[in-house]
Design an enzyme around this catalytic site. Structure first.
Site, PDB file in Angstrom:
ATOM      1  N   HIS A 150      81.753  28.207  64.524  1.00 51.14           N
ATOM      2  CA  HIS A 150      81.810  29.077  63.343  1.00 51.14           C
ATOM      3  C   HIS A 150      80.788  28.740  62.266  1.00 51.14           C
ATOM      4  O   HIS A 150      80.682  29.459  61.284  1.00 51.14           O
ATOM      5  CB  HIS A 150      83.238  29.074  62.761  1.00 51.14           C
ATOM      6  CG  HIS A 150      83.758  27.721  62.398  1.00 51.14           C
ATOM      7  ND1 HIS A 150      84.965  27.532  61.771  1.00 51.14           N
ATOM      8  CD2 HIS A 150      83.232  26.478  62.563  1.00 51.14           C
ATOM      9  CE1 HIS A 150      85.154  26.242  61.577  1.00 51.14           C
ATOM     10  NE2 HIS A 150      84.137  25.587  62.046  1.00 51.14           N
ATOM     11  N   HIS A 151      80.032  27.641  62.419  1.00 48.43           N
ATOM     12  CA  HIS A 151      78.959  27.336  61.456  1.00 48.43           C
ATOM     13  C   HIS A 151      77.605  27.891  61.916  1.00 48.43           C
ATOM     14  O   HIS A 151      76.587  27.584  61.300  1.00 48.43           O
ATOM     15  CB  HIS A 151      78.826  25.835  61.227  1.00 48.43           C
ATOM     16  CG  HIS A 151      80.093  25.170  60.776  1.00 48.43           C
ATOM     17  ND1 HIS A 151      80.829  25.626  59.704  1.00 48.43           N
ATOM     18  CD2 HIS A 151      80.762  24.086  61.260  1.00 48.43           C
ATOM     19  CE1 HIS A 151      81.898  24.849  59.556  1.00 48.43           C
ATOM     20  NE2 HIS A 151      81.877  23.912  60.483  1.00 48.43           N
ATOM     21  N   ALA A 152      77.601  28.661  63.004  1.00 47.80           N
ATOM     22  CA  ALA A 152      76.337  29.241  63.478  1.00 47.80           C
ATOM     23  C   ALA A 152      76.117  30.598  62.806  1.00 47.80           C
ATOM     24  O   ALA A 152      77.005  31.446  62.794  1.00 47.80           O
ATOM     25  CB  ALA A 152      76.368  29.395  64.994  1.00 47.80           C
ATOM     26  N   ASP A 182      81.994  29.624  57.851  1.00 45.03           N
ATOM     27  CA  ASP A 182      80.944  30.229  57.011  1.00 45.03           C
ATOM     28  C   ASP A 182      79.992  31.132  57.795  1.00 45.03           C
ATOM     29  O   ASP A 182      79.648  32.225  57.357  1.00 45.03           O
ATOM     30  CB  ASP A 182      80.172  29.142  56.241  1.00 45.03           C
ATOM     31  CG  ASP A 182      79.559  28.065  57.133  1.00 45.03           C
ATOM     32  OD1 ASP A 182      79.965  27.951  58.312  1.00 45.03           O
ATOM     33  OD2 ASP A 182      78.681  27.333  56.654  1.00 45.03           O
TER      34      ASP A 182
END
Ligand code: ZN
Length: 298
Positions: free
Chosen positions: A119-121, A162
């Site tokens: 989910h930080h990509a 993010d």
């Protein structure tokens, strides 16, 4: 029988000694589920995603530079892994696993990928051990199915989703919820459809109340046709990167709560195991196993 998605490459990544990323946990989780009685036929093995499919949704230049090992040193440092061909194969296989879990959940009600939650990509860069956002790509793939017009990404990893929030921002048919640590990585937060920042030291009661509330609000207002669930266990009290005080029972209760709420609403759920960082791999695997217990997968 709930489909479980796994490939040995999930744990086949050579990393420098004492690297923070617990790469051994995936194979060990698979072994433990087999020991608990998971049937060989229950496991589905994903094949690496054809990168031309990703290029439509993400920055083509970023994707091709990653595949070809042309990402600069600073950008790889932000991702947190040294580049290797193995890393490319692992990434494309893991992302394919989440997409496959999404598809299988439509017929089977539930499906779980034994990795995932990147989910930080973002569109054109990766961060925090995340290179290609599987949650977002799975949501896009689900939206190509006739019965699916709206997808909820429900992210309970301790770190804010993010990248997912930024990627889904302009998609009215993807709704993002992130329940996360307020003062934790990423320190510059993005805006999800619902963000639930919680303080350091958050324990079972507050945590479960907020998870229940935000899921109910998302299901009632957005009325999704399918749910993608990031069941990160880095909310646990023993986690090295979490700063929450959630217990084993709290994690099991959270996962049960999510599956039960989705069952009641008649929603298919594809889950990923998400983050979990402690040096004791056996303890970590026991925490990830709670997701499979909650789903009654074994
Ligand atoms: Zn995390």
């Amino acid at each position: 029988m709930i489909p479980l998605i796994f490939a040995p490459i999930y744990s086949q990544l050579e990393l420098p000694a004492r690297h923070r990323f617990p790469v051994a946990k995936y194979q060990q989780l698979y072994n433990q589920l087999v020991a608990r009685g998971a049937k060989p036929a229950q496991f589905v093995r994903p094949v690496p995603l054809d990168y031309r499919r990703i290029e439509d949704a993400l920055c083509p230049r970023y994707v091709s530079r990653f595949i070809n090992g042309e990402i600069d040193r600073e950008a790889m440092r932000r991702i947190g892994f040294p580049w290797s061909e193995q890393l490319v194969e692992r990434t494309l296989t893991a992302v394919a696993g989440t997409i496959l879990a999404g598809v299988l959940s439509l017929d089977r009600g539930k499906a779980i990928n034994l990795t995932g939650g990147y989910h930080h990509a973002f569109y054109d860069y990766g961060a925090g051990f995340c290179i290609i956002n599987d949650l977002y790509l799975s949501a896009l793939n689900l939206l190509t199915k006739p019965a699916i017009n709206r997808v909820l990404i429900f992210d309970c990893d301790v770190h804010q989703g993010d990248g997912t929030a930024a990627l889904a921002q302009d998609h009215e048919d993807i709704f993002t919820v992130s329940v996360h640590g307020e003062k934790n990585f990423p320190f510059r937060k993005q805006v999800s459809d619902i963000d639930v920042p919680l303080p350091k030291g958050t324990g079972d009661d507050l945590y479960l109340e907020k998870v229940e509330q935000s899921l109910r609000m998302a299901v009632n207002t957005f009325k999704p046709d399918a749910v993608i669930y990031d069941a990160g266990v880095d909310i646990h009290c023993d986690d090295d990167l979490g700063h929450f005080e959630v217990s084993n029972e709290g994690i099991l209760a959270r996962d049960q709560l999510v599956f039960e709420a989705c069952d009641r609403a008649g929603l298919p759920v594809s889950a990923v195991i998400g983050g979990g960082y402690q040096r004791d791999i056996q303890a970590l695997v026991n925490l990830h196993e709670l997701l499979f217990q909650a789903a009654k997968a074994v």
